[in-house]
Design a protein around this motif. Structure first.
Motif: not given
Length: 108
Positions: A32-39, A43-47, A49-53, A63-70
């Motif tokens: 139940n986490t938004s892209r904005s929450d992930l950003a 510590g990155v912009s929502p944009g 996260v949109s690029q990643i997604m 990048t995958l490690a940073a997402v997983a860590e977050a």
């Protein structure tokens, strides 16, 4: 045996990117986490996260490690052999040979 055309490699890379982003989208929904929450967590912009997604970005292991860590999640990368047809070609199926499988699991 190991030769692969550049176009096949590009197609395989695109498929891996789609699989990674689909898995990430499922994890975000499950948490139940938004892209904005992930950003914010990354510590990155929502944009970014949109690029990643989008699946179009060349997703790096970093990048995958940073997402997983977050997200407090893990990432698994697994190599396996595809079944071969009698003429030695990849038959394109999803099955794999357990005898020829290797995994690396990263728990961050």
């Amino acid at each position: 045996m190991f030769a692969r055309s550049e176009s096949n490699t590009d197609l395989a890379a695109a498929q891996l990117g789609r699989q990674a982003t689909a898995s990430l989208a499922g994890l975000l929904a499950g948490l139940n986490t938004s892209r904005s929450d992930l950003a914010k967590a990354m510590g990155v912009s929502p944009g970014r996260v949109s690029q990643i997604m989008s699946g179009d970005a060349n997703l790096t292991v970093r990048t995958l490690a940073a997402v997983a860590e977050a997200l407090g999640a893990g990432v698994e990368i697994r190599f396996y052999t595809h079944p071969q047809t009698p003429d030695g070609q990849d038959d394109g199926s999803e099955a794999q040979s357990p005898a020829h499988e290797s995994s690396l699991v990263s728990r961050l």
